[in-house]
Enzyme design. Structure first.
Site, PDB file in Angstrom:
ATOM      1  N   THR A  17       3.640   1.833   2.240  1.00  0.00           N
ATOM      2  CA  THR A  17       3.041   0.507   2.554  1.00  0.00           C
ATOM      3  C   THR A  17       2.220   0.617   3.981  1.00  0.00           C
ATOM      4  OG1 THR A  17       4.732  -0.869   3.367  1.00  0.00           O
ATOM      5  CG2 THR A  17       3.609  -1.271   0.833  1.00  0.00           C
ATOM      6  N   ARG A  25       3.581  -4.391  -7.474  1.00  0.00           N
ATOM      7  CA  ARG A  25       4.887  -5.609  -8.263  1.00  0.00           C
ATOM      8  C   ARG A  25       5.548  -5.949  -6.492  1.00  0.00           C
ATOM      9  NH1 ARG A  25       5.027  -1.007 -11.176  1.00  0.00           N
ATOM     10  NH2 ARG A  25       4.918  -2.133 -13.597  1.00  0.00           N
ATOM     11  N   HIS A 111       3.997  10.827 -11.154  1.00  0.00           N
ATOM     12  CA  HIS A 111       3.172  10.390 -11.884  1.00  0.00           C
ATOM     13  C   HIS A 111       1.874  11.403 -10.846  1.00  0.00           C
ATOM     14  CE1 HIS A 111       5.710   6.168 -12.167  1.00  0.00           C
ATOM     15  NE2 HIS A 111       5.885   7.116 -12.671  1.00  0.00           N
ATOM     16  N   CYS A 119     -10.319  15.803 -16.985  1.00  0.00           N
ATOM     17  CA  CYS A 119     -10.803  15.630 -17.795  1.00  0.00           C
ATOM     18  C   CYS A 119      -9.902  15.362 -19.326  1.00  0.00           C
ATOM     19  CB  CYS A 119     -12.265  16.593 -18.255  1.00  0.00           C
ATOM     20  SG  CYS A 119     -12.985  15.814 -20.251  1.00  0.00           S
ATOM     21  N   CYS A 144     -16.860  15.232 -16.658  1.00  0.00           N
ATOM     22  CA  CYS A 144     -17.035  16.235 -16.739  1.00  0.00           C
ATOM     23  C   CYS A 144     -18.018  17.039 -16.454  1.00  0.00           C
ATOM     24  CB  CYS A 144     -15.787  16.528 -18.080  1.00  0.00           C
ATOM     25  SG  CYS A 144     -15.247  18.149 -17.939  1.00  0.00           S
ATOM     26  N   THR A 185      10.880   1.397  -4.466  1.00  0.00           N
ATOM     27  CA  THR A 185      10.823   1.419  -5.807  1.00  0.00           C
ATOM     28  C   THR A 185      11.408   0.093  -6.586  1.00  0.00           C
ATOM     29  OG1 THR A 185      10.651   2.543  -7.707  1.00  0.00           O
ATOM     30  CG2 THR A 185      12.546   3.254  -6.417  1.00  0.00           C
ATOM     31  N   ASN A 210      15.483  -1.308   0.128  1.00  0.00           N
ATOM     32  CA  ASN A 210      13.726  -1.891  -0.795  1.00  0.00           C
ATOM     33  C   ASN A 210      14.682  -3.196  -0.496  1.00  0.00           C
ATOM     34  OD1 ASN A 210      11.625  -1.136  -2.912  1.00  0.00           O
ATOM     35  ND2 ASN A 210      12.692  -3.097  -3.762  1.00  0.00           N
ATOM     36  N   ILE A 228      10.848   0.386   5.356  1.00  0.00           N
ATOM     37  CA  ILE A 228      11.405   1.503   5.424  1.00  0.00           C
ATOM     38  C   ILE A 228      11.414   2.278   6.371  1.00  0.00           C
ATOM     39  CG2 ILE A 228      10.742   3.299   3.870  1.00  0.00           C
ATOM     40  CD1 ILE A 228      10.684   1.284   1.240  1.00  0.00           C
TER      41      ILE A 228
END
Length: 243
Positions: A17, A25, A111, A119, A144, A185, A210, A228
């Site tokens: 951030t 969230r 992720h 594609c 694609c 997180t 956090n 952080i």
């Protein structure tokens, strides 16, 4: 000769951030400001609705993920990895850990990455920069170029499963580590949220950095609520000095 402890660091949106990339969230997160934005990163509406895809491509074009620079939190982990055995498990797709100087072999992108596209039909990968150049040239929903299928960011969307190989590697690191640090997180999205539990069951200590409470706070050996970019360099200095 005593072996040095293995440190696993799980990073979420909160570490980025301060690089100008909003989290999802948090109190000022993307979902709070624009609840409809979640559709843009959810597989089913993305595949079904061309308008959702067009909005998603605009979000990618205008977002900070591809142009952001690492901050003091990212750089602190590079310093830590230079002194001790560290593996970074990241939920982020911005590539800022590598941009800060961590080698690819020390970063596991749970992720995926926003720097590439894939594609959904033929599964070929390409560069996000090339897809965005097509958007800038007038293609609002570039397909694609190999098979004409739908292109998406090479990230794990809501409604998609994590790569089982990547997840297995993350679980193995969590099981083997001596210290597990969760940074920025919410620890609410599974299966990644199970990693601290795996670490605890393996006997590791747990530190949570956090701003907001997490479901694991009561099990943590240490809770850090400071920003952080300030907290992580201080924490790293403590470990590197002790080492």
């Amino acid at each position: 000769m005593t072996s040095r402890p293995l440190i696993a660091v799980l990073t979420g949106a909160g570490i980025s951030t301060d690089s100008g990339i909003p989290d999802y969230r948090g109190p000022n997160g993307l979902w709070q400001r624009d609840p409809q934005a979640q559709q843009l990163v959810t597989l089913e509406p993305y595949l079904r609705d061309p308008e959702v895809r067009r909005r998603a491509w605009q979000m990618r074009r205008d977002g900070r993920a591809l142009t952001a620079e690492p901050n003091a939190g990212h750089r602190a982990l590079v310093e830590l990895a230079g002194e001790l055995p560290v593996r970074v498990l990241t939920q982020n797709v911005d590539g800022l850990h590598q941009k800060a100087g961590l080698p690819d072999r020390k970063v596991l992108e749970l992720h995926g990455t926003a720097h590439r596209v894939q594609c959904v039909q033929c599964k070929r990968y390409g560069e996000m920069s090339q897809a965005l150049a097509r958007v800038a040239a007038g293609e609002p929903d570039p397909a694609c170029q190999h098979c004409g299928g739908v292109l998406k960011s090479a990230t794990v969307m809501f409604g998609e499963s994590l790569d089982p190989v990547v997840l297995a590697q993350a679980e193995a690191i969590a099981k083997a580590c001596d210290l597990f640090i969760a940074v920025g997180t919410s620890l609410q999205v599974y299966p990644v949220a199970a990693l601290p539990r795996i670490a605890l069951e393996g006997g590791a200590k747990l530190i949570i950095v956090n701003a907001e409470p997490t479901p694991y706070d009561e099990y943590a050996d240490e809770l850090v609520r400071e920003p952080i970019s300030q907290a992580l360099p201080t924490l790293v200095q403590r470990f590197t000095t002790a080492g």
